[in-house]
Design an enzyme around this catalytic site. Structure first.
Site, mmCIF file in Angstrom:
data_model
loop_
_atom_site.group_PDB
_atom_site.id
_atom_site.type_symbol
_atom_site.label_atom_id
_atom_site.label_comp_id
_atom_site.label_asym_id
_atom_site.label_seq_id
_atom_site.Cartn_x
_atom_site.Cartn_y
_atom_site.Cartn_z
ATOM 1 N N CYS A 13 40.469 1.047 11.328
ATOM 2 C CA CYS A 13 39.378 1.575 11.278
ATOM 3 C C CYS A 13 39.151 2.853 11.979
ATOM 4 O O CYS A 13 39.671 2.983 13.011
ATOM 5 C CB CYS A 13 38.486 0.272 11.675
ATOM 6 S SG CYS A 13 36.740 0.852 12.179
ATOM 7 N N CYS A 27 33.056 -6.811 13.659
ATOM 8 C CA CYS A 27 33.146 -5.650 14.352
ATOM 9 C C CYS A 27 32.586 -5.859 15.823
ATOM 10 O O CYS A 27 31.594 -6.677 15.873
ATOM 11 C CB CYS A 27 32.330 -4.435 13.691
ATOM 12 S SG CYS A 27 32.153 -3.003 14.667
ATOM 13 N N CYS A 44 22.451 14.448 18.647
ATOM 14 C CA CYS A 44 23.681 13.555 18.639
ATOM 15 C C CYS A 44 25.006 14.005 18.225
ATOM 16 O O CYS A 44 26.029 13.537 18.197
ATOM 17 C CB CYS A 44 23.543 12.495 17.733
ATOM 18 S SG CYS A 44 23.087 13.021 15.883
#
Ligand code: SAH
Length: 456
Positions: free
Chosen positions: A78, A158, A407
């Site tokens: 992932c 997750c 961000c």
């Protein structure tokens, strides 16, 4: 010169801003993912370029002190948590360094960077997941896209998401199989169900499940509603999102409520916040409260100021400061988010706020033409940063302070540099970790009107 598949011994000396380790083999740069600064590894060169190569760890000869065992079974496949194999302390040091490097190298900003603030939680902090649904030919796969690919890695638990998302995802998976719902195939743009998007309001527990479909309806949706509400009583809203476009963009523009409410309500900085599926909302709620706290300190409002909040989403940053401002004007491009912002003002008894649904560039120009003179401007753009015209218009309105929230420290550096040329000075840079274990870092910056560069 090296050849493909050759084994080299490397000492890892740095981590790139994508989270890959980097070191040198006889002066030649090699990127090796899943390594830590201080690791000595034997790496196999899997891809050679003219001035650098990509390697994979063949043997860990001497581990770095920063190394820990990753506690996730799909960590390697992932692409999400590139830093899960190192301690949180080391992760914070890496992120501090990214911000310092970007600001200096890209923006030539020399303001000292304040020590990064960690996230209150390092796992389970995400209030949202968007799981792709695909088929591997036999079984339905629900999970995450693999690194740089569109192959779905099955994963319903997750570590970054809250525990109650798993029963929801498993219930959707069982529903697909039992009711024979077709799943999306990207190659030929066929099949119905594309993504399962879940969002939860941590403070109230209210949870929204949104099914993204390549169509206009979902057969047997009443069966799904029964299953979801039975397995997870906090589900208060089930929504269909129609996305018939051949695109990587997850959500389409149209939403239909299948069951329950159209939105869910969270509490953030003491305010009730209404959330629609299409509205942006910070994924780390406890981190967002810290972030808005710092933004509020930097804004230093005393009650007499006009505050302009550009890229305001559901209005959260501005509304968290509205009690200390004379007036708040928010601007946001997504209509549903603006509706949420207006409702949020109403429901919290905030009467000194208005919100415009518009592009930041056009809205800033209009507000300036109307003679608006904000004392403080908050800028919180998406990852690509602000358009230069937005910065020009903001600077031309001469606010005493600009609070920039970002961000993406690379576009932040570019935007700070532009504001410095426009007569502002970066006086505070506060990195904050809103996205633990991933290669992302948030920053809040304070700029003040600089006498040195003041434009006339
Ligand atoms: N300040 C908010 C949202 C920040 S995310 C919060 O803290 O929650 C950035 C927001 O900018 C998103 O809501 C996005 O929809 C909006 N946006 C993106 N491009 C825009 C543009 N050109 N003009 C105005 N808003 C934009």
């Amino acid at each position: 010169m090296f050849s493909k598949n050759e084994l080299v011994t490397i000492e890892i000396t740095d981590i790139t801003d994508e989270g890959s380790g980097v070191g040198k083999a006889e002066g030649f740069t090699v990127f090796v993912p899943e390594t830590a600064v201080g690791d000595r590894v034997r790496a196999r060169l899997v891809k050679l370029q003219r001035s650098f190569a990509y390697g994979i760890v063949e043997e860990l000869l001497a581990p770095s002190l920063d190394r820990i065992a990753s506690d996730c079974t799909v960590y390697r496949q992932c692409g999400g948590c590139s830093l899960r194999h190192i301690t949180y302390g080391a992760e914070l040091r890496i992120k501090q360094n990214w911000v310092e490097q970007h600001l200096r190298r890209i923006g030539n900003i020399t303001t000292p960077v304040l020590p990064i603030r960690g996230s209150p939680a390092q796992n389970g902090y995400r209030n949202k997941t968007q799981c792709p649904v695909r088929s591997d030919g036999q079984a339905v796969r629900l999970g995450m896209f693999g690194k740089r690919s569109h192959r779905v890695i099955p994963c319903t638990n997750c570590r970054l998401q809250p525990a109650h998302f798993e029963p929801i995802l498993l219930a959707v998976q069982a529903f697909i199989e039992e009711c024979g719902i077709s799943v999306y195939n990207e190659e030929n743009h066929t099949g119905l169900l594309r993504h399962v998007y879940i969002r939860t309001a941590e403070a109230t527990g209210e949870t929204m499940v949104c099914l993204v479909v390549n169509g206009d309806s979902l057969p047997h949706s009443e069966v799904l509603a029964k299953r979801l509400t039975a397995c997870c009583p906090s589900v208060k809203s089930i929504v269909l999102n129609c996305n018939k476009a051949r695109t990587n963009v997850i959500l389409g523009k149209a939403c239909k409520t299948l069951w329950g409410n159209d939105s869910i309500t969270d509490i953030l900085c003491g305010l009730k916040i209404s959330l629609s599926p299409l509205s942006f909302y910070q994924v780390n709620r406890a981190g967002a409260e810290q972030l808005y706290g710092v933004a509020g300190e930097f804004a230093a409002l005393t009650g007499s100021e006009l505050l302009l909040d550009l890229y305001c989403g559901t209005g959260t940053i501005g509304l968290s400061m509205a009690a200390r401002a004379r007036e708040l004007v928010g601007v946001e491009i997504i209509a549903e988010a603006v509706e949420n912002a207006r409702q949020n003002a109403r429901e919290n008894g905030i009467t000194n706020a208005r919100f415009l649904c518009d592009d930041a560039k056009g809205a800033a120009a209009k507000l300036r033409a109307e003679g608006l003179t904000p004392d403080v401007v908050v800028l919180d753009p998406p990852r690509k940063g602000c358009e230069h015209e937005v910065l020009e218009t903001v600077a031309a309105m001469f606010p005493a302070r600009i609070v920039m929230v970002s961000c993406n420290s690379a576009t932040l550096a570019r935007d700070l540099a532009a504001l410095e040329l426009l007569g502002y000075q970066t006086v505070r840079v506060q990195p904050m970790d809103m996205f633990p274990r991933t290669a992302h870092v948030e920053c809040v910056c304070l700029l003040t009107k600089s006498r040195r560069n003041a434009i006339t």
